[in-house]
Enzyme design. Structure first.
Site, mmCIF file in Angstrom:
data_model
loop_
_atom_site.group_PDB
_atom_site.id
_atom_site.type_symbol
_atom_site.label_atom_id
_atom_site.label_comp_id
_atom_site.label_asym_id
_atom_site.label_seq_id
_atom_site.Cartn_x
_atom_site.Cartn_y
_atom_site.Cartn_z
ATOM 1 N N SER A 31 0.867 -1.171 0.000
ATOM 2 C CA SER A 31 0.000 0.000 0.000
ATOM 3 C C SER A 31 0.908 1.226 0.000
ATOM 4 O O SER A 31 1.736 1.389 0.901
ATOM 5 C CB SER A 31 -0.872 -0.025 1.259
ATOM 6 O OG SER A 31 -1.621 1.169 1.368
ATOM 7 N N LYS A 45 -1.137 -1.199 -4.490
ATOM 8 C CA LYS A 45 -2.282 -0.357 -4.105
ATOM 9 C C LYS A 45 -1.761 1.051 -3.882
ATOM 10 O O LYS A 45 -0.743 1.234 -3.222
ATOM 11 C CB LYS A 45 -2.909 -0.934 -2.844
ATOM 12 C CG LYS A 45 -3.732 0.025 -2.003
ATOM 13 C CD LYS A 45 -4.497 -0.767 -0.942
ATOM 14 C CE LYS A 45 -4.633 -0.007 0.361
ATOM 15 N NZ LYS A 45 -5.310 -0.818 1.402
ATOM 16 N N LYS A 52 -2.903 4.978 -2.631
ATOM 17 C CA LYS A 52 -3.917 5.792 -1.970
ATOM 18 C C LYS A 52 -4.321 6.924 -2.911
ATOM 19 O O LYS A 52 -3.464 7.531 -3.580
ATOM 20 C CB LYS A 52 -3.348 6.377 -0.673
ATOM 21 C CG LYS A 52 -3.047 5.329 0.378
ATOM 22 C CD LYS A 52 -4.320 4.683 0.894
ATOM 23 C CE LYS A 52 -4.035 3.800 2.092
ATOM 24 N NZ LYS A 52 -5.270 3.174 2.615
ATOM 25 N N ASP A 69 -7.175 3.002 -3.239
ATOM 26 C CA ASP A 69 -7.892 3.013 -1.954
ATOM 27 C C ASP A 69 -8.156 4.468 -1.581
ATOM 28 O O ASP A 69 -7.221 5.246 -1.379
ATOM 29 C CB ASP A 69 -7.045 2.323 -0.875
ATOM 30 C CG ASP A 69 -7.761 2.217 0.473
ATOM 31 O OD1 ASP A 69 -8.917 2.694 0.591
ATOM 32 O OD2 ASP A 69 -7.169 1.654 1.420
ATOM 33 N N GLU A 118 -10.978 0.350 -3.561
ATOM 34 C CA GLU A 118 -11.262 0.073 -2.155
ATOM 35 C C GLU A 118 -11.932 1.269 -1.479
ATOM 36 O O GLU A 118 -11.438 2.392 -1.548
ATOM 37 C CB GLU A 118 -9.944 -0.266 -1.444
ATOM 38 C CG GLU A 118 -10.085 -0.630 0.031
ATOM 39 C CD GLU A 118 -8.749 -1.043 0.662
ATOM 40 O OE1 GLU A 118 -7.779 -1.290 -0.073
ATOM 41 O OE2 GLU A 118 -8.691 -1.099 1.894
ATOM 42 N N ASP A 122 -13.614 -1.916 2.956
ATOM 43 C CA ASP A 122 -12.728 -1.936 4.120
ATOM 44 C C ASP A 122 -13.515 -1.362 5.306
ATOM 45 O O ASP A 122 -14.128 -2.111 6.080
ATOM 46 C CB ASP A 122 -11.449 -1.119 3.787
ATOM 47 C CG ASP A 122 -10.490 -0.941 4.954
ATOM 48 O OD1 ASP A 122 -10.817 -1.305 6.082
ATOM 49 O OD2 ASP A 122 -9.373 -0.403 4.741
ATOM 50 N N LYS A 165 -9.607 -7.041 8.207
ATOM 51 C CA LYS A 165 -8.565 -6.612 9.151
ATOM 52 C C LYS A 165 -8.921 -7.174 10.514
ATOM 53 O O LYS A 165 -10.062 -6.998 10.980
ATOM 54 C CB LYS A 165 -8.495 -5.083 9.232
ATOM 55 C CG LYS A 165 -7.964 -4.424 7.970
ATOM 56 C CD LYS A 165 -7.858 -2.917 8.113
ATOM 57 C CE LYS A 165 -7.324 -2.305 6.824
ATOM 58 N NZ LYS A 165 -7.381 -0.818 6.847
ATOM 59 N N GLY A 174 -4.010 -4.011 6.176
ATOM 60 C CA GLY A 174 -2.967 -3.661 7.152
ATOM 61 C C GLY A 174 -3.282 -2.351 7.838
ATOM 62 O O GLY A 174 -4.084 -1.545 7.349
HETATM 63 O O1 OSB Z 1 -7.153 1.762 4.407
HETATM 64 O O2 OSB Z 1 -6.040 0.001 4.262
HETATM 65 C C1 OSB Z 1 -6.180 1.120 4.738
HETATM 66 C C2 OSB Z 1 -3.136 2.086 6.844
HETATM 67 C C3 OSB Z 1 -3.754 2.705 7.918
HETATM 68 C C4 OSB Z 1 -5.127 2.821 7.925
HETATM 69 C C5 OSB Z 1 -5.882 2.328 6.856
HETATM 70 C C6 OSB Z 1 -5.271 1.703 5.796
HETATM 71 C C7 OSB Z 1 -3.875 1.614 5.766
HETATM 72 C C8 OSB Z 1 -3.122 1.033 4.663
HETATM 73 C C9 OSB Z 1 -1.737 0.550 4.961
HETATM 74 O O3 OSB Z 1 -3.516 0.984 3.522
HETATM 75 C C10 OSB Z 1 -1.617 -0.924 4.906
HETATM 76 C C11 OSB Z 1 -0.298 -1.380 5.476
HETATM 77 O O4 OSB Z 1 0.687 -1.369 4.739
HETATM 78 O O5 OSB Z 1 -0.250 -1.732 6.675
HETATM 79 MG MG MG Z 2 -8.322 0.598 3.100
#
Ligand code: OSB
Ligand code: MG
Length: 367
Positions: A134, A160, A162, A187, A212, A237, A261, A289
């Site tokens: 991510s 992925k 953001k 995402d 996402e 999510d 999660k 994550g």
């Molecule tokens: O939306 O998946 C998410 C991190 C913190 C809060 C929300 C998210 C995320 C990530 C990071 O996308 C995922 C990771 O590498 O741990």
């Molecule tokens: Mg997410």
């Protein structure tokens, strides 16, 4: 197992590089570690809360309070299988990250007592799990392309990125031009509104593996409207906190994929029930994550060995997050973009006690 004692600890860990999402920018994590002791054996886990209630309403303060004042008194001194803890905590509504911290620590302790790898104890069927990354929002497309190129060189199977309103079409178009064939997804962490559905539909031209959580954290129906309007698979999510939410999302047609999660759904038992539901409805899942320390990451690896975790998760190598992780060995990813779940008992990763001690800013022992 008998639940004898819990120790809560807060440690601070600085990220290797800052992580920017549509809702926050983080350069440090305040990590809430949970150690459960049972017949002289310790199990470890992480309550995956943030300091602020921006991703979820839970924070490190609420989780500490809920574990100490409500969850622990419900299970203290009791003889319980790890698989029964989730149902024992049902009287507390919500607070899944607090529940998940306590429950997953108990699973680790129980697996260690049985001398079994946690992933086998949970019923995992694949020892080698596929991994993605991510990548946070970057100031420029050039920096984003460099970051993606670096992760592809490391072997990760899915990228992925953001996105947020106003920082979406341009970076996605730049990435697709540079990397036409990679498994790519976006995402948005809830940044869009129902009136953006026509705009989100134009993302079809990027052939995303999935999009996402584009819409609000509590709006399953708007995701259904979007999923009915677009061929891009929608992955939820923030909307999925329970088996009932997952069932409603599937029945409504609000998504085609679910991100599980451990913290958001409340631990291994709750996660496994959602996993089983999705498997029975042919909805693939993957492990999300929360920028976990190695202790939380180890649980993500174990969960990801369940059979319906067929898509690469946000489960990546320790060194992407931390200069030095708090577990031994650190989590490593193969050149094929996979992690091998350890054959050692419990999570298979040992907490580095001296390092944790040195980093602890507060702790509390509950008996
Ligand atoms: O939306 O998946 C998410 C991190 C913190 C809060 C929300 C998210 C995320 C990530 C990071 O996308 C995922 C990771 O590498 O741990
Ligand atoms: Mg997410």
């Amino acid at each position: 197992m008998r639940l004898d004692q819990v120790t809560l600890r807060e440690i601070r860990l600085r990220l290797v590089k800052p992580f920017e999402t549509s809702f926050d920018r983080a350069d440090e994590r305040r990590v809430l570690l949970v150690e459960v002791q049972s017949s002289g054996i310790s199990g470890w886990a992480e309550a995956t809360v943030d300091a602020d209630p921006f991703y979820s309403y839970e924070t490190i303060e609420t989780a500490w309070h809920i574990i100490r004042d409500f969850l622990w008194p419900m299970v203290r001194g009791r003889e319980l299988a790890a698989a029964d803890i989730w149902d024992s905590l049902a009287r507390v509504r919500g607070h899944n990250m607090a529940k998940g911290g306590l429950e997953t620590a108990a699973w680790d302790a129980e697996a260690r007592q049985k001398n079994l790898p946690l992933w086998r104890h949970l019923g995992g069927t694949r020892q080698e799990i596929p991994c993605g990354v991510s990548i946070g929002i970057k100031p420029t497309d050039a920096e984003l392309i460099d970051a993606v190129a670096e992760e592809l060189r490391a072997g990760y199977q899915r990228i992925k990125v953001k996105i947020k309103r106003g920082r979406d079409v341009e970076p996605l178009a730049a990435l697709r031009e540079r990397f036409p064939r990679i498994r790519l997804m976006g995402d948005a962490n809830c940044d869009y509104r129902p009136s953006d559905i026509p705009h989100l539909k134009t993302f079809e031209r990027f052939f995303l593996m999935m999009l996402e959580q584009p819409l609000a954290y509590d709006d399953l129906y708007a995701h259904r409207e979007l999923q009915q309007a677009t061929s891009t698979p929608i992955c939820l999510d923030e909307c999925i906190h329970s088996w009932a939410h997952a069932r409603a999302a599937i029945e409504l047609g609000a998504c085609k994929i679910i991100n599980i999660k451990l913290g958001r759904v409340g631990g291994h038992t709750a996660a496994r029930r959602i996993h089983d539901l999705c498997r029975d409805r042919s909805i693939p899942v993957w492990c999300g994550g929360m920028l976990e320390s190695g202790i939380g990451r180890a649980h993500n690896i174990a969960m990801s060995t369940l059979e319906n975790f067929t898509l690469p998760g946000d489960v990546s190598a320790s060194k992407r997050y931390w200069h030095e992780d708090i577990i031994d060995p650190p989590v490593e990813v193969s050149q094929q973009g996979t992690i091998l779940a350890p054959d050692r008992p419990g999570s298979g990763f040992a907490p580095k006690l001296d390092m944790i001690e040195r980093l602890t800013v507060r702790h509390e022992v509950l008996r």
